[in-house]
Design a protein around this motif. Structure first.
Motif, PDB file in Angstrom:
ATOM      1  N   THR A  10      71.463  39.675  69.425  1.00 21.24           N
ATOM      2  CA  THR A  10      71.497  38.222  69.639  1.00 21.24           C
ATOM      3  C   THR A  10      70.964  37.472  68.432  1.00 21.24           C
ATOM      4  O   THR A  10      71.101  36.261  68.344  1.00 21.24           O
ATOM      5  CB  THR A  10      70.682  37.848  70.889  1.00 21.24           C
ATOM      6  N   ASN A  11      70.324  38.203  67.489  1.00 19.49           N
ATOM      7  CA  ASN A  11      69.846  37.577  66.268  1.00 19.49           C
ATOM      8  C   ASN A  11      70.921  37.543  65.190  1.00 19.49           C
ATOM      9  O   ASN A  11      70.719  36.963  64.129  1.00 19.49           O
ATOM     10  CB  ASN A  11      68.610  38.323  65.731  1.00 19.49           C
TER      11      ASN A  11
ATOM     12  N   ASN B  65      80.324  30.343  66.228  1.00 19.72           N
ATOM     13  CA  ASN B  65      79.071  30.160  65.517  1.00 19.72           C
ATOM     14  C   ASN B  65      77.936  30.203  66.526  1.00 19.72           C
ATOM     15  O   ASN B  65      78.163  30.132  67.728  1.00 19.72           O
ATOM     16  CB  ASN B  65      79.044  28.806  64.779  1.00 19.72           C
ATOM     17  N   ARG B  66      76.730  30.294  66.019  1.00 16.15           N
ATOM     18  CA  ARG B  66      75.580  30.223  66.916  1.00 16.15           C
ATOM     19  C   ARG B  66      75.279  28.754  67.200  1.00 16.15           C
ATOM     20  O   ARG B  66      75.241  27.926  66.285  1.00 16.15           O
ATOM     21  CB  ARG B  66      74.370  30.897  66.261  1.00 16.15           C
ATOM     22  N   PRO B  67      75.093  28.389  68.478  1.00 16.56           N
ATOM     23  CA  PRO B  67      74.802  26.986  68.791  1.00 16.56           C
ATOM     24  C   PRO B  67      73.507  26.523  68.139  1.00 16.56           C
ATOM     25  O   PRO B  67      72.639  27.335  67.801  1.00 16.56           O
ATOM     26  CB  PRO B  67      74.675  26.981  70.319  1.00 16.56           C
ATOM     27  N   SER B  68      73.376  25.231  67.986  1.00 14.93           N
ATOM     28  CA  SER B  68      72.150  24.656  67.432  1.00 14.93           C
ATOM     29  C   SER B  68      70.950  25.053  68.286  1.00 14.93           C
ATOM     30  O   SER B  68      71.026  25.089  69.513  1.00 14.93           O
ATOM     31  CB  SER B  68      72.278  23.134  67.382  1.00 14.93           C
TER      32      SER B  68
ATOM     33  N   ILE C  87      82.923  23.978  72.287  1.00 17.78           N
ATOM     34  CA  ILE C  87      83.199  25.009  73.288  1.00 17.78           C
ATOM     35  C   ILE C  87      82.027  25.974  73.304  1.00 17.78           C
ATOM     36  O   ILE C  87      81.548  26.401  72.249  1.00 17.78           O
ATOM     37  CB  ILE C  87      84.504  25.778  72.975  1.00 17.78           C
ATOM     38  N   LEU C  88      81.544  26.330  74.489  1.00 23.20           N
ATOM     39  CA  LEU C  88      80.426  27.250  74.644  1.00 23.20           C
ATOM     40  C   LEU C  88      80.869  28.440  75.482  1.00 23.20           C
ATOM     41  O   LEU C  88      81.385  28.273  76.595  1.00 23.20           O
ATOM     42  CB  LEU C  88      79.247  26.548  75.324  1.00 23.20           C
TER      43      LEU C  88
ATOM     44  N   GLY D 123      74.989  36.587  72.910  1.00 22.48           N
ATOM     45  CA  GLY D 123      74.456  35.454  73.652  1.00 22.48           C
ATOM     46  C   GLY D 123      75.428  34.285  73.643  1.00 22.48           C
ATOM     47  O   GLY D 123      76.646  34.484  73.594  1.00 22.48           O
ATOM     48  N   TRP D 124      74.908  33.075  73.665  1.00 21.01           N
ATOM     49  CA  TRP D 124      75.779  31.899  73.675  1.00 21.01           C
ATOM     50  C   TRP D 124      76.396  31.687  72.299  1.00 21.01           C
ATOM     51  O   TRP D 124      75.701  31.737  71.281  1.00 21.01           O
ATOM     52  CB  TRP D 124      75.004  30.652  74.099  1.00 21.01           C
TER      53      TRP D 124
END
Length: 355
Positions: free
Chosen positions: A24-25, A33-36, A250-251, A258-259
């Motif tokens: 998840t890192n 992309n990784r969400p904010s 989009i999530l 993860g997200w």
């Protein structure tokens, strides 16, 4: 036998096995992309089983109020109709219950003194009454029940009481049962993932987002997550998040990463979204000035239909769409080339950037 104290000391000094860093890192593969990190307070409240879309509804407050009053009045009328029906049939059901308890009344059937045809007719008549009421309970009653008291993701009334009516509102859509076909969201060749991208492309179409207020985006593919919209709005009101954090995005949740989020021009993009909205407004205003507002809606329908067809909406499909639009415009006496020159060409028009 060695002393117990030494055994304990030795055990405490035994080397520990270091764990590999969690996936998840790591950054997910494109287009994700990784969400904010600012969304860390919002994302845990979402269901990992669904796909989510956020965007900002820019329709005027008064317009949203008028749109919302339609389902409110409709559901109130349904409730009044159901109450009227209950008052109408309540004596009927009570008399049947009394008959079953041995208390004779005008609905008690004395089968020993009735012909067979009469018995059959009475049974069919009562079955029809039962069927109508069962239909109302199963198919009609859930509409007002979910509208005023839904609990799974809350309901429209709790949303409006929690948010009110605003000129800028956060909209959160949640995928329906089709998301169960997604086995691995990163496997672009799978049918479930292809269906997801197809549904997303239609849902984030800038033309549709610009023309429809958030409440009208309920359809067979997407629900509105009322609870998440209230939560997002409260986080913005508390200054924990900014309104811009919920622009078209989009999530999707993945077991390893993860997200994950898609925040590209294809998903709306903040600058592209604003420019596209301005372009559409200018486009509509110009047609309205010509007395051809109906042509605007026909053009919207044409672009939405063509962009939702399998194969994507690439340059060739866009050129074909423009050829059809040209014929449609000129059939109503509008010079297609001069019209587009007057509104500034295709540049910035959602879905037409590659022409």
């Amino acid at each position: 036998m060695p002393p117990k104290g030494k055994q304990k000391t030795k055990a405490l000094k035994s080397p520990s096995v270091s764990k590999p860093p969690s996936s998840t890192n790591l950054n997910p593969p494109k287009p994700f992309n990784r969400p904010s990190v600012k969304l860390d307070e919002f994302l845990p409240k979402l269901s990992k089983q669904h796909v989510y879309i956020t965007h900002i509804d820019m329709k005027p407050r008064d317009f949203k109020m008028k749109i919302f009053m339609v389902p409110v009045l409709m559901n109130v009328l349904i409730i009044l109709g159901i109450i009227w029906r209950i008052k109408l049939v309540w004596p009927f059901y009570m008399k049947i219950c009394f008959s079953m308890m041995g208390k004779f009344n005008d609905l008690t059937i004395d089968t020993s003194n009735m012909p067979l045809e009469g018995i059959i007719y009475e049974i069919l008549q009562r079955m029809m009454v039962f069927g109508v009421d069962l239909f109302i309970y199963v198919f009609i009653w859930p509409w007002p029940r979910d509208f005023f008291a839904g609990r799974t993701i809350d309901n429209p009334i709790s949303w409006r009481f929690g948010v009110g009516f605003r000129n800028q509102e956060i909209i959160v859509r949640r995928s329906k049962k089709w998301d169960r076909t997604i086995v691995n969201v990163l496997d672009e060749e799978s049918s479930g993932t292809q269906l997801m991208y197809s549904n997303i492309r239609q849902a984030v179409n800038p033309i549709m987002i610009s023309e429809k207020t958030g409440y009208l985006m309920l359809n067979k593919e997407w629900d509105l997550d009322w609870r998440s919209m209230v939560l997002a709005t409260r986080l913005v009101d508390k200054k924990n998040l900014d309104l811009g954090d919920f622009k078209t995005m989009i999530l999707v949740h993945h077991a390893e990463f993860g997200w994950m989020a898609i925040e590209t021009a294809d998903a709306g993009g903040s600058i592209a979204e604003e420019e596209g909205r301005r372009k559409i407004v200018a486009f509509k205003d110009e047609l309205t000035a010509l007395g051809k507002e109906n042509l605007f809606f026909k053009w919207i329908e044409l672009v939405q239909f063509e962009s939702s067809r399998p194969g994507g909406f690439g340059p060739e499909r866009q050129q074909e769409t423009m050829a059809k639009a040209k014929a449609m415009f000129e059939a109503q006496g509008v010079d297609f080339e001069k019209f587009w020159a007057k509104v500034g060409g295709f540049s910035g028009m959602p879905g037409m950037d590659e022409i």
